[in-house]
Design a protein around this motif. Structure first.
Motif, PDB file in Angstrom:
ATOM      1  N   THR A  40       1.795  -2.481  -6.666  1.00  0.00           N
ATOM      2  CA  THR A  40       0.836  -2.215  -5.904  1.00  0.00           C
ATOM      3  C   THR A  40       1.364  -1.182  -4.634  1.00  0.00           C
ATOM      4  O   THR A  40       2.304  -1.693  -3.887  1.00  0.00           O
ATOM      5  CB  THR A  40      -0.050  -3.505  -5.351  1.00  0.00           C
ATOM      6  OG1 THR A  40       1.004  -4.473  -4.818  1.00  0.00           O
ATOM      7  CG2 THR A  40      -0.549  -4.121  -6.356  1.00  0.00           C
ATOM      8  N   VAL A  41       0.600  -0.546  -4.064  1.00  0.00           N
ATOM      9  CA  VAL A  41       0.961   0.414  -3.093  1.00  0.00           C
ATOM     10  C   VAL A  41      -0.277   0.199  -1.993  1.00  0.00           C
ATOM     11  O   VAL A  41      -1.243   0.800  -2.439  1.00  0.00           O
ATOM     12  CB  VAL A  41       1.073   2.078  -3.403  1.00  0.00           C
ATOM     13  CG1 VAL A  41       1.442   2.697  -1.976  1.00  0.00           C
ATOM     14  CG2 VAL A  41       2.464   1.751  -4.072  1.00  0.00           C
ATOM     15  N   GLY A  42      -0.214  -0.341  -1.101  1.00  0.00           N
ATOM     16  CA  GLY A  42      -1.143  -0.427   0.119  1.00  0.00           C
ATOM     17  C   GLY A  42      -1.092   0.636   0.736  1.00  0.00           C
ATOM     18  O   GLY A  42      -0.499   1.264   1.575  1.00  0.00           O
ATOM     19  N   LEU A  43      -2.498   1.372   1.028  1.00  0.00           N
ATOM     20  CA  LEU A  43      -2.811   2.392   1.637  1.00  0.00           C
ATOM     21  C   LEU A  43      -3.729   1.956   3.171  1.00  0.00           C
ATOM     22  O   LEU A  43      -5.051   1.883   3.047  1.00  0.00           O
ATOM     23  CB  LEU A  43      -3.681   3.529   1.155  1.00  0.00           C
ATOM     24  CG  LEU A  43      -3.046   4.217  -0.142  1.00  0.00           C
ATOM     25  CD1 LEU A  43      -3.748   5.389  -0.608  1.00  0.00           C
ATOM     26  CD2 LEU A  43      -1.344   4.757   0.301  1.00  0.00           C
ATOM     27  N   ASP A  44      -2.897   1.779   4.065  1.00  0.00           N
ATOM     28  CA  ASP A  44      -3.591   1.050   5.279  1.00  0.00           C
ATOM     29  C   ASP A  44      -3.726   2.439   6.209  1.00  0.00           C
ATOM     30  O   ASP A  44      -3.032   2.694   7.382  1.00  0.00           O
ATOM     31  CB  ASP A  44      -2.584   0.301   6.061  1.00  0.00           C
ATOM     32  CG  ASP A  44      -3.002  -0.343   7.410  1.00  0.00           C
ATOM     33  OD1 ASP A  44      -4.256  -0.320   7.475  1.00  0.00           O
ATOM     34  OD2 ASP A  44      -2.174  -0.394   8.286  1.00  0.00           O
ATOM     35  N   LEU A  45      -4.545   3.393   5.756  1.00  0.00           N
ATOM     36  CA  LEU A  45      -4.803   4.736   6.258  1.00  0.00           C
ATOM     37  C   LEU A  45      -6.295   4.910   6.383  1.00  0.00           C
ATOM     38  O   LEU A  45      -7.139   4.477   5.513  1.00  0.00           O
ATOM     39  CB  LEU A  45      -4.083   5.773   5.347  1.00  0.00           C
ATOM     40  CG  LEU A  45      -2.729   5.650   5.188  1.00  0.00           C
ATOM     41  CD1 LEU A  45      -2.246   6.659   4.011  1.00  0.00           C
ATOM     42  CD2 LEU A  45      -1.979   6.026   6.409  1.00  0.00           C
ATOM     43  N   PRO A  46      -6.742   5.766   7.274  1.00  0.00           N
ATOM     44  CA  PRO A  46      -7.981   6.393   7.240  1.00  0.00           C
ATOM     45  C   PRO A  46      -8.259   7.120   6.275  1.00  0.00           C
ATOM     46  O   PRO A  46      -7.324   7.633   5.427  1.00  0.00           O
ATOM     47  CB  PRO A  46      -8.279   6.932   8.873  1.00  0.00           C
ATOM     48  CG  PRO A  46      -6.957   7.376   8.954  1.00  0.00           C
ATOM     49  CD  PRO A  46      -6.026   6.359   8.528  1.00  0.00           C
ATOM     50  N   PRO A  47      -9.714   7.497   5.891  1.00  0.00           N
ATOM     51  CA  PRO A  47      -9.820   8.714   5.055  1.00  0.00           C
ATOM     52  C   PRO A  47      -9.431   9.893   5.547  1.00  0.00           C
ATOM     53  O   PRO A  47     -10.403  10.341   6.503  1.00  0.00           O
ATOM     54  CB  PRO A  47     -11.512   8.546   4.900  1.00  0.00           C
ATOM     55  CG  PRO A  47     -11.864   7.134   5.230  1.00  0.00           C
ATOM     56  CD  PRO A  47     -10.856   6.833   6.405  1.00  0.00           C
ATOM     57  N   ALA A  88      -6.719  -5.834   0.945  1.00  0.00           N
ATOM     58  CA  ALA A  88      -5.759  -6.147  -0.142  1.00  0.00           C
ATOM     59  C   ALA A  88      -4.450  -5.077   0.089  1.00  0.00           C
ATOM     60  O   ALA A  88      -3.198  -5.292  -0.409  1.00  0.00           O
ATOM     61  CB  ALA A  88      -6.187  -5.496  -1.602  1.00  0.00           C
ATOM     62  N   ALA A  89      -4.576  -4.226   1.075  1.00  0.00           N
ATOM     63  CA  ALA A  89      -3.376  -3.423   1.321  1.00  0.00           C
ATOM     64  C   ALA A  89      -2.268  -3.932   2.099  1.00  0.00           C
ATOM     65  O   ALA A  89      -1.170  -3.916   1.699  1.00  0.00           O
ATOM     66  CB  ALA A  89      -3.854  -2.098   2.309  1.00  0.00           C
ATOM     67  N   THR A  90      -2.664  -4.913   2.909  1.00  0.00           N
ATOM     68  CA  THR A  90      -1.607  -5.598   3.516  1.00  0.00           C
ATOM     69  C   THR A  90      -0.652  -6.522   2.778  1.00  0.00           C
ATOM     70  O   THR A  90       0.516  -6.758   2.862  1.00  0.00           O
ATOM     71  CB  THR A  90      -1.895  -6.331   4.694  1.00  0.00           C
ATOM     72  OG1 THR A  90      -2.881  -7.420   4.117  1.00  0.00           O
ATOM     73  CG2 THR A  90      -2.576  -5.566   5.891  1.00  0.00           C
ATOM     74  N   GLY A  91      -1.094  -6.873   1.549  1.00  0.00           N
ATOM     75  CA  GLY A  91      -0.501  -7.834   0.729  1.00  0.00           C
ATOM     76  C   GLY A  91       0.287  -7.001  -0.735  1.00  0.00           C
ATOM     77  O   GLY A  91       0.838  -7.687  -1.246  1.00  0.00           O
ATOM     78  N   HIS A  97       5.507  -6.480   7.546  1.00  0.00           N
ATOM     79  CA  HIS A  97       5.326  -6.228   6.070  1.00  0.00           C
ATOM     80  C   HIS A  97       6.673  -6.881   5.339  1.00  0.00           C
ATOM     81  O   HIS A  97       7.590  -6.637   5.722  1.00  0.00           O
ATOM     82  CB  HIS A  97       4.911  -5.111   5.587  1.00  0.00           C
ATOM     83  CG  HIS A  97       4.629  -5.060   3.965  1.00  0.00           C
ATOM     84  ND1 HIS A  97       3.647  -5.413   3.386  1.00  0.00           N
ATOM     85  CD2 HIS A  97       5.276  -4.043   3.009  1.00  0.00           C
ATOM     86  CE1 HIS A  97       3.555  -5.327   2.261  1.00  0.00           C
ATOM     87  NE2 HIS A  97       4.604  -4.508   1.709  1.00  0.00           N
ATOM     88  N   GLY A  98       6.460  -7.825   4.429  1.00  0.00           N
ATOM     89  CA  GLY A  98       7.529  -8.439   3.734  1.00  0.00           C
ATOM     90  C   GLY A  98       8.479  -7.294   2.879  1.00  0.00           C
ATOM     91  O   GLY A  98       9.515  -7.749   2.487  1.00  0.00           O
ATOM     92  N   GLY A  99       7.763  -6.465   2.324  1.00  0.00           N
ATOM     93  CA  GLY A  99       8.266  -5.455   1.221  1.00  0.00           C
ATOM     94  C   GLY A  99       8.743  -4.081   1.815  1.00  0.00           C
ATOM     95  O   GLY A  99       8.915  -3.834   3.089  1.00  0.00           O
ATOM     96  N   ASP A 100       8.794  -3.045   1.033  1.00  0.00           N
ATOM     97  CA  ASP A 100       8.966  -1.648   1.327  1.00  0.00           C
ATOM     98  C   ASP A 100       7.771  -1.274   2.207  1.00  0.00           C
ATOM     99  O   ASP A 100       6.566  -1.486   2.046  1.00  0.00           O
ATOM    100  CB  ASP A 100       9.399  -0.701   0.398  1.00  0.00           C
ATOM    101  CG  ASP A 100      10.397  -1.167  -0.403  1.00  0.00           C
ATOM    102  OD1 ASP A 100      11.504  -0.884   0.125  1.00  0.00           O
ATOM    103  OD2 ASP A 100      10.289  -1.658  -1.541  1.00  0.00           O
ATOM    104  N   ALA A 101       7.979  -0.490   3.333  1.00  0.00           N
ATOM    105  CA  ALA A 101       6.918   0.064   4.322  1.00  0.00           C
ATOM    106  C   ALA A 101       7.032   1.489   4.460  1.00  0.00           C
ATOM    107  O   ALA A 101       8.572   1.776   4.672  1.00  0.00           O
ATOM    108  CB  ALA A 101       6.974  -0.887   5.438  1.00  0.00           C
ATOM    109  N   ILE A 102       6.264   2.033   4.714  1.00  0.00           N
ATOM    110  CA  ILE A 102       6.141   3.634   5.100  1.00  0.00           C
ATOM    111  C   ILE A 102       5.339   3.803   6.114  1.00  0.00           C
ATOM    112  O   ILE A 102       3.996   3.667   6.219  1.00  0.00           O
ATOM    113  CB  ILE A 102       5.955   4.507   3.811  1.00  0.00           C
ATOM    114  CG1 ILE A 102       6.824   4.221   2.618  1.00  0.00           C
ATOM    115  CG2 ILE A 102       5.885   5.969   4.269  1.00  0.00           C
ATOM    116  CD1 ILE A 102       6.194   4.630   1.306  1.00  0.00           C
TER     117      ILE A 102
END
Length: 242
Positions: free
Chosen positions: A67-74, A97-100, A115-120
């Motif tokens: 899962t790749v969370g998109l914590d981004l605006p449109p 759901a993005a943050t998890g 974030h516990g995993g990879d973050a960009i």
């Protein structure tokens, strides 16, 4: 007929006319990016997608089941990150759901660090060369600095099945086989203006591109929107109530 997957939609618009504008972005939101206009041809959009997909696959081992969370605006950057996620066969997660998610793509140094995993860490300005707060992101990948080092062509190591989840969160749980929705009422090669939630923008952009069309994505108030849409040759108003 089986609906095409996003990676196929992207390949088709590149093959159809690589130089035609497929994504035009206007930022009218008050702030440092106000006034930006970005235009991406099919070829340039595919280049951004390939670089982001290579980063996800090579650096974050993303693929089907990730899962790749998109914590981004449109935003135009959210579109190529979504396409990159679908190119590796992973699942786009939006909203809470993005943050998890396994991988978090975010504009927030704080959320990247937590974030516990990879973050960009993403910088929204078009000409950004590094994020000014990258040092506070807990070692997250600084997209503005690192994305250009990845390849311009992408080959997936694995592909998603039609039943695999493509988009989850905010009530938008959608499988790959249902992600690209035909909009025959839009006609052939529509020029669609969008300004909506991220799940809706992603869905409508895919519908436009699947019809060999293009997207004008906006955010924030514009005093003379009618003149802008006329100048851009918009044929479909895909905004809420449009």
């Amino acid at each position: 007929m089986t609906a095409p997957q996003p990676i196929e939609v992207l390949a088709r618009i590149v093959a159809s006319d690589p130089g035609r504008p497929r994504l035009t972005w206007y930022d009218d939101e008050p702030g440092p990016t106000q006034g930006e206009r970005i235009e991406l041809s099919a070829r340039v959009l595919a280049n951004w997608v390939a670089k982001a997909a290579n980063l996800l696959q090579d650096d974050a081992a993303a693929g089907p089941g990730t899962t790749v969370g998109l914590d981004l605006p449109p935003h135009w950057r959210a579109l190529y990150w979504a396409l990159a996620t679908w190119s590796v066969g992973a699942t786009v997660a939006v909203g809470p759901a993005a943050t998890g998610a396994d991988v978090l793509v975010t504009t927030s140094p704080e959320r990247a660090a937590d974030h516990g995993g990879d973050a960009i860490l993403v910088s929204l300005p078009a000409l950004a060369r590094s994020h000014p707060e990258a040092g506070d992101s807990g070692g997250a990948v600084d997209e503005a600095r690192e994305l250009s080092t990845h390849g311009d062509r992408f080959s997936p190591m694995a592909e998603a099945e039609d039943a695999d989840p493509a988009l989850v969160g905010d009530g938008a749980d959608t499988a790959y086989g249902s992600l690209v929705v035909p909009r025959p009422d839009w006609g052939a090669a529509p020029r669609v203006v969008l300004d909506d939630t991220l799940p809706r923008v992603l869905s409508d952009a895919l519908s436009a591109w699947a019809a060999d069309g293009s997207v004008v994505l906006t955010r924030g108030p514009e005093r003379d929107l009618a003149a802008r849409l006329a100048a851009e040759g918009v044929t479909v108003d895909g905004r809420p109530g449009g």
